[in-house]
Design a protein around this motif. Structure first.
Motif, PDB file in Angstrom:
ATOM      1  N   ILE A  34      32.631  53.245  49.629  1.00 18.88           N
ATOM      2  CA  ILE A  34      32.294  51.870  49.242  1.00 18.88           C
ATOM      3  C   ILE A  34      33.366  51.296  48.315  1.00 18.88           C
ATOM      4  N   TYR A  35      33.826  52.100  47.365  1.00 18.59           N
ATOM      5  CA  TYR A  35      34.862  51.655  46.443  1.00 18.59           C
ATOM      6  C   TYR A  35      36.167  51.343  47.192  1.00 18.59           C
ATOM      7  N   GLN A  36      36.544  52.204  48.113  1.00 16.17           N
ATOM      8  CA  GLN A  36      37.764  51.962  48.897  1.00 16.17           C
ATOM      9  C   GLN A  36      37.648  50.679  49.711  1.00 16.17           C
ATOM     10  N   GLY A  37      36.474  50.433  50.281  1.00 18.15           N
ATOM     11  CA  GLY A  37      36.252  49.195  51.024  1.00 18.15           C
ATOM     12  C   GLY A  37      36.365  47.980  50.122  1.00 18.15           C
ATOM     13  N   PHE A  38      35.817  48.076  48.914  1.00 19.35           N
ATOM     14  CA  PHE A  38      35.913  46.983  47.951  1.00 19.35           C
ATOM     15  C   PHE A  38      37.364  46.714  47.575  1.00 19.35           C
ATOM     16  N   ILE A  39      38.124  47.765  47.317  1.00 20.27           N
ATOM     17  CA  ILE A  39      39.539  47.600  46.948  1.00 20.27           C
ATOM     18  C   ILE A  39      40.330  46.987  48.114  1.00 20.27           C
ATOM     19  N   ALA A  44      43.139  42.399  50.265  1.00 21.76           N
ATOM     20  CA  ALA A  44      43.370  41.575  51.453  1.00 21.76           C
ATOM     21  C   ALA A  44      43.693  40.131  51.076  1.00 21.76           C
ATOM     22  N   GLY A  45      43.049  39.619  50.041  1.00 20.61           N
ATOM     23  CA  GLY A  45      43.283  38.234  49.646  1.00 20.61           C
ATOM     24  C   GLY A  45      44.107  38.090  48.388  1.00 20.61           C
ATOM     25  N   LEU A  46      44.805  39.144  47.993  1.00 25.16           N
ATOM     26  CA  LEU A  46      45.537  39.173  46.726  1.00 25.16           C
ATOM     27  C   LEU A  46      46.876  38.461  46.836  1.00 25.16           C
ATOM     28  N   THR A  47      47.148  37.600  45.855  1.00 29.61           N
ATOM     29  CA  THR A  47      48.437  36.928  45.768  1.00 29.61           C
ATOM     30  C   THR A  47      48.975  37.135  44.356  1.00 29.61           C
ATOM     31  N   PRO A  48      50.132  37.757  44.217  1.00 28.45           N
ATOM     32  CA  PRO A  48      50.701  37.938  42.879  1.00 28.45           C
ATOM     33  C   PRO A  48      51.013  36.590  42.220  1.00 28.45           C
ATOM     34  N   LEU A  84      39.589  44.014  36.683  1.00 29.90           N
ATOM     35  CA  LEU A  84      40.751  44.887  36.574  1.00 29.90           C
ATOM     36  C   LEU A  84      40.653  45.927  37.672  1.00 29.90           C
ATOM     37  N   THR A  85      41.727  46.106  38.421  1.00 35.99           N
ATOM     38  CA  THR A  85      41.757  47.151  39.451  1.00 35.99           C
ATOM     39  C   THR A  85      42.935  48.072  39.169  1.00 35.99           C
ATOM     40  N   GLY A  86      42.892  49.232  39.786  1.00 36.55           N
ATOM     41  CA  GLY A  86      44.018  50.151  39.724  1.00 36.55           C
ATOM     42  C   GLY A  86      43.957  51.131  38.582  1.00 36.55           C
TER      43      GLY A  86
END
Length: 172
Positions: A34-39, A44-48, A84-86
């Motif tokens: 579930i966590y991997q799917g969330f990440i 997928a929609g991340l823009t730096p 916060l991710t990562g």
């Protein structure tokens, strides 16, 4: 001869550790999946963020917080609130960049506090504990309370740094 149900009951009691282990591993694998799917959803929609002013404010705030490792700043309109991710390559994810300077400061301080305190590691430790003690309803309550405590603790740390006079603004 013994009754077949007694045989099954005796077999289950003799191998209860196996039932516990299979259930614990199943729950842990489910949580990781579930966590991997969330990440994946987040990435997928991340823009730096490329706005130098925002990145400078982030690096100044991180330096003031005593964080030497670079923290990435990204936008993802799919998220409803900052996060916060990562574990090893931290990234603060914002829903958009249309944030006032004061709100940006509060958000960044809050997320950097999570990073500095290694809350993600503690939350995963709690999740592993939940998987190991899946049969105990109090562990689920403990998990919920620890999550709340992490959030309130970060809120308190931000208010300590910004001053208690900013509590109303921070709450908004």
């Amino acid at each position: 001869t013994a009754h077949p149900l007694q045989d099954i009951g005796a077999l289950l009691i003799n191998h209860i550790w196996l039932v516990w282990l299979v259930t614990a591993l199943g729950l842990l694998i489910r949580k990781i999946t579930i966590y991997q799917g969330f990440i994946r959803y987040i990435h997928a929609g991340l823009t730096p963020v490329s706005d130098i002013e925002l990145l400078d404010r982030l690096s100044i705030t991180a330096e003031q917080a005593g964080i030497k490792k670079p923290i990435e700043l990204c936008i993802n309109p799919l998220v409803s609130s900052p996060l916060l991710t990562g574990f090893f390559h931290p990234c603060i994810v914002l829903p958009n960049v249309d944030i006032s300077e004061k709100d940006f400061q509060y958000i960044v301080l809050h997320e950097l506090t999570h990073y500095k305190r290694r809350d993600m590691f503690y939350k995963w430790l709690v999740q592993i504990t939940v998987c190991l003690h899946w049969f105990n309803p109090l562990v689920y309550l403990m998990s919920r309370e620890i999550t709340k405590a992490c959030e309130f603790s970060c809120d308190e740390a931000v208010l300590t740094k910004t001053g208690n006079g900013s509590a109303a603004d921070y709450g908004k």
